[in-house]
Scaffold this active site. Structure first.
Site, PDB file in Angstrom:
ATOM      1  CE  LYS A  75      -1.929   2.793   2.876  1.00  0.00           C
ATOM      2  NZ  LYS A  75      -1.987   4.016   2.020  1.00  0.00           N
ATOM      3  N   GLY A 124       6.871   5.279   8.186  1.00  0.00           N
ATOM      4  CA  GLY A 124       5.995   6.430   8.335  1.00  0.00           C
ATOM      5  C   GLY A 124       6.135   7.077   9.690  1.00  0.00           C
ATOM      6  CB  SER A 125       3.931   9.470  11.375  1.00  0.00           C
ATOM      7  OG  SER A 125       2.721   8.778  11.624  1.00  0.00           O
ATOM      8  N   GLY A 172       2.861   4.342  13.557  1.00  0.00           N
ATOM      9  CA  GLY A 172       3.622   3.170  13.952  1.00  0.00           C
ATOM     10  C   GLY A 172       3.142   2.596  15.272  1.00  0.00           C
ATOM     11  CD  GLU A 204       9.913  12.888  11.838  1.00  0.00           C
ATOM     12  OE1 GLU A 204      10.812  12.365  11.143  1.00  0.00           O
ATOM     13  OE2 GLU A 204       8.887  12.279  12.189  1.00  0.00           O
ATOM     14  CB  CYS A 224      12.778   9.154   8.574  1.00  0.00           C
ATOM     15  SG  CYS A 224      13.738   8.092   7.467  1.00  0.00           S
TER      16      CYS A 224
END
Length: 491
Positions: A190, A243-244, A248, A393, A299
């Site tokens: 995805k 991802g974030s 997560g 972040e 990241c």
């Protein structure tokens, strides 16, 4: 602002025609609901194309197809050398279409073409690296008495959900497909809703290889609908997510319901540490690349810059000079160093951190004017360790500049974060470099360089809340396999 005439911007034929469909069991099909969504070019705001929005029924079909392919002898009993050959075919077809894949990513997520082309080239090398592994998975024999034989097998997990972020579409997909396929798993991928096009085109290109149908399936849609259906599906054995941090953590919670295996590559707040004996010009180039390259949407972005006090002013001057060299503009202009941020929503989020820094007493120095979705490199000074821009972040071209006194102070400040993905250290004293690298709580430490990436040989992942598990190296092979013990007693 560097611009390209509209008539000279690339227009891949892949974008023509009706809405892009889902790849399920080797067949392209629309979403069962008929729903679609638009994907936009952040540099122009124009609609690139429409894409199918997969729902629960589509995810069910994709997981079912992946399970059937996993159990089919054409894949499950494939000889190791044949599996290697197919991975090499995938690398070859990606290489033949490297320009097209890079253009699609530049159109879809705004990265400069020089950068997206590097990402594709790197992805080809990654797939070739994993092509060498199917013939090298060895079990072990264990000591036993003369009437028995004990040994181990390393076997694939099953169906892998590969979920990627929008800031490095081709690269992140290659990082997941390579080890998953090399170890004999099947995949439901995805891609991120904001940048799905290169994954869909790669799905088409897989049809030019001998990969059996259903081994790789691609479903597109948002996280709340498509993503949630995928991570919670009982037929998924493993989730590999980039991802974030927030997502997560949610995936980890959902996976606990049926103990799915999980690999999470999450956020970072990486320190760049510059000692007074460093080559300051090179350190300034590395530091600015650390937070501005890729528009800061990375990241591993080095958004906390620590410089030793005696050289602060000189280093600051070099930083500002280097920031001015980051030309903003159309991703297809040859001189563009930074493209736009991915979306208006994300731009507003990054901009809100600048307002927060001002409110907390920070001083902002920028290398240009922010407009449309373009955010110039921005340095924040006069903020303390508890400021939001230091703790959280940002995922934009924004960094805080701070000082340290000695090695212990540098390490303490560098480790003062919930994250631990990467760090960059600049010094000519290699003994000090080794000591600092050992003490920093980060999955990767670069010394006198920034963001060097191996094509699969060196593990990549984070300490603390930067994730779980590793991609690349031999560690990733453990993450996609189970060890089975076999004990035979002779009759």
């Amino acid at each position: 602002m560097l611009t390209v005439a509209p008539e000279t911007r690339p227009a891949p034929r892949f974008l023509d025609g009706p809405a892009k469909q889902l790849l399920i069991g080797g067949v392209w099909r629309p979403a069962a609901s008929g729903d679609t969504f638009e994907t936009l070019d952040p540099a122009t705001g124009r609609v690139l194309t429409s894409v199918a929005a997969a729902g629960q029924a589509d995810v069910d079909a994709a997981v079912t197809a992946a399970r059937a392919a996993f159990e089919d002898p054409s894949w499950a009993e494939m000889a190791p050398y044949q599996r290697s050959r197919i991975l090499l075919q995938i690398a070859d077809v990606m290489e033949r279409h490297a320009d097209e894949l890079a253009v699609l990513d530049s159109l879809d997520m705004g990265g400069p073409l020089w950068m997206t082309r590097w990402l594709v080239d790197h992805s080809v090398e990654v797939i070739r690296h994993y092509a060498g592994w199917p013939t090298k998975f060895y079990g072990q024999t264990a000591p036993s008495d003369a009437g028995a034989f004990h040994y181990t097998l390393r076997q694939p997990l099953g169906v892998v959900a590969a979920i990627t972020a929008w800031n490095g579409p081709v690269l992140q997909l290659a990082w997941k497909l390579g080890p998953a396929l090399a170890t004999g798993n099947t995949v439901v991928a995805k891609p991120a809703e904001w940048s799905p096009l290169s994954a869909l085109r790669l799905g088409e290109l897989l049809g030019e290889t001998d990969l059996p149908p259903g081994v790789v399936n691609i479903v597109t849609g948002d996280g709340a609908g498509t993503g949630e259906a995928l991570i919670s599906h009982p037929g998924v054995d493993k989730v590999s997510f980039t991802g974030s941090l927030a997502v997560g953590k949610h995936i980890l919670e959902v996976s606990s319901r049926d103990l799915k295996r999980v690999t999470l590559e999450l956020g970072g707040k990486s320190p760049t540490i510059v000692f007074d004996d460093a080559g300051l010009e090179a350190a300034a180039r590395g530091a600015v690349a650390g937070f501005a390259q890729g528009s800061g949407e990375g990241c591993v972005a080095g958004t906390r810059i620590f410089v030793q006090e005696p050289v602060r002013e000189r280093f600051r001057e070099l930083l500002l000079k280097e920031m001015e060299a980051y030309a903003l503009g159309d991703p297809f202009h040859p001189d563009t160093r930074m493209g736009p941020l991915i979306s208006a929503r994300h731009f507003a989020r990054v901009d809100s951190y600048l307002d927060s820094a001002r409110a907390e007493g920070g001083t902002l120095v920028t290398a240009g004017e922010a407009r449309d979705l373009y955010m110039p490199p921005t340095l924040i000074e006069n903020v303390g360790p508890d400021a939001r821009v230091v703790r959280e972040e940002i995922f934009g071209p924004v960094a805080a500049l701070m000082t340290f006194t000695d090695l212990d102070d540098a390490v303490a400040q560098g480790n003062d974060t919930i994250y631990g993905l990467s760090a960059s250290v600049w010094t000519r004293d290699l003994a000090r470099a080794h000591l600092v690298a050992r003490r920093l709580q980060a999955g990767t430490v670069w010394v006198n360089t920034y963001a060097e990436m191996s094509a699969g040989t060196v593990p990549f992942g984070g300490f603390k809340q930067s994730g779980l598990g590793r991609e690349h190296g031999t560690d990733v092979l453990d993450a996609y396999t189970e060890v089975k013990s076999v004990m035979i007693r002779f009759p």
